[in-house]
Design a protein around this motif. Structure first.
Motif, PDB file in Angstrom:
ATOM      1  N   ARG A  18       0.946  -1.293   0.072  1.00 19.22           N
ATOM      2  CA  ARG A  18      -0.022  -0.048   0.122  1.00 19.22           C
ATOM      3  C   ARG A  18       0.963   1.186   0.165  1.00 19.22           C
ATOM      4  N   ARG A  19       0.173   2.390  -0.420  1.00 14.15           N
ATOM      5  CA  ARG A  19       1.086   3.534  -0.532  1.00 14.15           C
ATOM      6  C   ARG A  19       0.209   4.759  -0.032  1.00 14.15           C
ATOM      7  N   VAL A  20       1.020   5.823   0.573  1.00 17.61           N
ATOM      8  CA  VAL A  20       0.217   6.893   1.205  1.00 17.61           C
ATOM      9  C   VAL A  20       1.204   8.073   1.077  1.00 17.61           C
ATOM     10  N   GLU A  21       0.449   9.155   0.736  1.00 20.27           N
ATOM     11  CA  GLU A  21       1.257  10.450   0.617  1.00 20.27           C
ATOM     12  C   GLU A  21       1.362  11.297   2.008  1.00 20.27           C
ATOM     13  N   VAL A  22       2.549  11.627   2.296  1.00 19.71           N
ATOM     14  CA  VAL A  22       2.565  12.473   3.390  1.00 19.71           C
ATOM     15  C   VAL A  22       3.517  13.576   3.133  1.00 19.71           C
ATOM     16  N   LYS A  23       3.679  14.403   4.250  1.00 21.83           N
ATOM     17  CA  LYS A  23       4.714  15.542   3.850  1.00 21.83           C
ATOM     18  C   LYS A  23       5.936  15.112   3.042  1.00 21.83           C
ATOM     19  N   ASP A  24       6.324  15.799   1.898  1.00 20.40           N
ATOM     20  CA  ASP A  24       7.536  15.531   1.251  1.00 20.40           C
ATOM     21  C   ASP A  24       7.707  14.142   1.206  1.00 20.40           C
ATOM     22  N   GLU A  26       6.236   9.802  -0.089  1.00 23.82           N
ATOM     23  CA  GLU A  26       5.153   8.847  -0.280  1.00 23.82           C
ATOM     24  C   GLU A  26       5.863   7.330   0.300  1.00 23.82           C
ATOM     25  N   LEU A  27       5.003   6.918   1.188  1.00 26.03           N
ATOM     26  CA  LEU A  27       5.556   5.699   2.077  1.00 26.03           C
ATOM     27  C   LEU A  27       4.785   4.576   1.578  1.00 26.03           C
ATOM     28  N   ARG A  28       5.470   3.261   1.379  1.00 29.40           N
ATOM     29  CA  ARG A  28       4.883   2.002   1.268  1.00 29.40           C
ATOM     30  C   ARG A  28       4.547   1.530   2.642  1.00 29.40           C
ATOM     31  N   TYR A  29       3.432   0.897   2.723  1.00 28.41           N
ATOM     32  CA  TYR A  29       3.024   0.176   4.256  1.00 28.41           C
ATOM     33  C   TYR A  29       2.451  -0.948   3.914  1.00 28.41           C
ATOM     34  N   THR A  30       2.322  -1.757   5.017  1.00 21.65           N
ATOM     35  CA  THR A  30       1.214  -2.754   5.096  1.00 21.65           C
ATOM     36  C   THR A  30       0.625  -2.869   6.536  1.00 21.65           C
ATOM     37  N   TYR A  70       7.724   1.357   4.986  1.00 22.06           N
ATOM     38  CA  TYR A  70       9.123   1.821   4.913  1.00 22.06           C
ATOM     39  C   TYR A  70       9.253   3.355   5.253  1.00 22.06           C
ATOM     40  N   ARG A  71      10.139   3.605   5.870  1.00 25.58           N
ATOM     41  CA  ARG A  71      10.483   5.048   6.229  1.00 25.58           C
ATOM     42  C   ARG A  71      11.104   5.808   4.993  1.00 25.58           C
ATOM     43  N   ALA A  72      10.691   6.964   4.804  1.00 25.78           N
ATOM     44  CA  ALA A  72      11.122   7.781   3.391  1.00 25.78           C
ATOM     45  C   ALA A  72      12.441   7.373   2.931  1.00 25.78           C
ATOM     46  N   GLY A  73      12.588   7.155   1.797  1.00 31.54           N
ATOM     47  CA  GLY A  73      13.856   6.711   1.186  1.00 31.54           C
ATOM     48  C   GLY A  73      14.175   5.235   1.395  1.00 31.54           C
ATOM     49  N   TYR A  74      13.436   4.659   1.727  1.00 28.89           N
ATOM     50  CA  TYR A  74      13.758   2.892   2.125  1.00 28.89           C
ATOM     51  C   TYR A  74      12.897   2.189   1.187  1.00 28.89           C
ATOM     52  N   ASN A  75      13.334   1.201   0.619  1.00 30.21           N
ATOM     53  CA  ASN A  75      12.768   0.054  -0.008  1.00 30.21           C
ATOM     54  C   ASN A  75      11.393   0.659  -0.952  1.00 30.21           C
ATOM     55  N   GLY A  76      11.778   1.597  -1.780  1.00 29.07           N
ATOM     56  CA  GLY A  76      10.546   2.191  -2.694  1.00 29.07           C
ATOM     57  C   GLY A  76       9.800   3.173  -2.018  1.00 29.07           C
ATOM     58  N   SER A  77       9.746   3.507  -0.673  1.00 25.73           N
ATOM     59  CA  SER A  77       9.229   4.935  -0.144  1.00 25.73           C
ATOM     60  C   SER A  77      10.103   6.027  -0.636  1.00 25.73           C
ATOM     61  N   THR A  78       9.433   7.095  -0.961  1.00 18.79           N
ATOM     62  CA  THR A  78      10.263   8.278  -1.868  1.00 18.79           C
ATOM     63  C   THR A  78      10.486   9.216  -0.778  1.00 18.79           C
ATOM     64  N   LEU A  79      11.366  10.222  -0.970  1.00 21.13           N
ATOM     65  CA  LEU A  79      11.502  11.456  -0.207  1.00 21.13           C
ATOM     66  C   LEU A  79      11.619  12.236  -1.148  1.00 21.13           C
ATOM     67  N   LYS A  80      10.968  13.415  -1.216  1.00 20.02           N
ATOM     68  CA  LYS A  80      10.970  14.426  -2.126  1.00 20.02           C
ATOM     69  C   LYS A  80      12.110  15.583  -1.819  1.00 20.02           C
ATOM     70  N   THR A  81      12.539  15.718  -0.590  1.00 19.02           N
ATOM     71  CA  THR A  81      13.713  16.590  -0.388  1.00 19.02           C
ATOM     72  C   THR A  81      14.845  15.974   0.069  1.00 19.02           C
ATOM     73  N   GLY A  82      15.991  16.588   0.136  1.00 18.59           N
ATOM     74  CA  GLY A  82      17.224  16.137   0.571  1.00 18.59           C
ATOM     75  C   GLY A  82      17.527  15.812   2.042  1.00 18.59           C
TER      76      GLY A  82
END
Length: 313
Positions: A18-24, A26-30, A70-82
């Motif tokens: 599953r996926r959810v948009e959060v601030k900056d 997108e997280l994969r979760y189950t 998965y926290r932002a930046g891990y295993n397909g969860s994205t982080l839009k900032t650095g």
């Protein structure tokens, strides 16, 4: 399911579908199981090092609703900032709960994830019914612990700067958890666990490490920094061999027990900092006992089952 061997067939993966948009981000979760919700927050490098090992203690998943992301930046969860601060990571947990329509949950977190969980307890205490903290990696203050942490970081950074990303992650894990931790991860993670780690090393070194170094909390200044202590039930787990692998974990355990009068303690035998990978049955057994002693409603209280192993002290 066996009582003494870690056996679940060929692949021990947990699909975060599953996926959810959060601030900056997108997280994969189950979401696994039914019952009172338990949010699981993983540490650095190995995003599969909490929910996946817990599968080896089925009673936990049979009685509770485990929410793993998965926290932002891990295993397909994205982080839009650095960058992503500790406070920002705690906000992601809140936004995930908002998305799921969950007002309050139990929190279970490991290492760097334990830092995020600790900040969550400070920022959103009304959203946490209880917390299970597996050695949260609170900033070290004792000289030997500070130096050990610096040495671990510098040794790993040398490999990272040389382009050996997987070697850097494994060097850091070995410095913190001891060499036997890598073998444990090999056998309690997915088949491609090291491929996943290698893909996420940049997040560990360029997002997580700066976040913890910039976090303003200090154990020695906790009373001055925190207006009101978290009052929810807290279980502080510690691997019985953690301090022998790297100094600093005992000081954190003492802080939690001294600062939080409601905190309970739990020792995990045959384990260092990576306790849930090294002795997942004991961790699951202890977590289930704590959760059942601290239900969200009195009517939900159920007896704690007889342990299947001599896992937790």
């Amino acid at each position: 399911m066996t009582q003494n061997a870690l056996y679940l067939g060929r692949e021990w993966n947990v699909d975060h579908d599953r996926r959810v948009e959060v601030k900056d981000a997108e997280l994969r979760y189950t979401v696994i199981g039914e019952g009172e919700p338990v949010v699981c927050i993983h540490g650095t490098s190995i995003a599969d090092s909490l929910i996946t090992p817990l599968r080896f203690y089925p009673p936990l998943m049979e009685n509770y609703q485990l929410i793993s992301y998965y926290r932002a930046g891990y295993n397909g969860s994205t982080l839009k900032t650095g960058e992503l601060s500790i406070e920002g990571g705690a906000e992601h947990v809140k936004q995930l709960l908002d998305h799921l329509g969950i007002e309050k949950a139990h929190i279970m977190a490991f290492s760097f994830g334990g830092v995020i969980a600790f900040q969550f307890l400070l920022s959103y205490p009304e959203r946490a019914h209880s917390a299970i903290l597996l050695e949260p990696y609170l900033p070290r203050e004792e000289p030997d612990a500070v130096q050990a942490n610096i040495d671990a970081y510098m040794g790993a950074m040398e490999l990272y700067n040389a382009g050996d990303k997987l070697g850097a992650a494994q060097r850091y894990m070995e410095s913190v958890c001891g060499p036997s931790f890598l073998s444990a991860v090999e056998m309690t993670g997915p088949l491609d666990v090291w491929d996943r780690v290698e893909e996420c090393v940049d997040t560990t070194f360029t997002v997580d490490f700066p976040a913890i170094s910039q976090w303003g909390f200090k154990m020695s200044e906790a009373d001055a920094l925190v207006g009101g202590k978290p009052s929810m039930p807290v279980l502080a787990m510690m691997g019985l061999d953690s301090e022998s692998a790297m100094p600093g974990f005992r000081a954190t355990q003492r802080f939690l027990m001294g600062w939080l009068p409601q905190a309970e303690r739990c020792g995990i035998p045959n384990a260092t900092h990576g306790m849930q990978s090294m002795n997942p049955v004991a961790v699951g057994e202890a977590a289930l006992g704590f959760l059942r002693r601290n239900p969200m409603t009195e009517a939900a209280a159920v007896p704690v089952p007889e342990p299947v192993t001599a896992g937790a002290l």
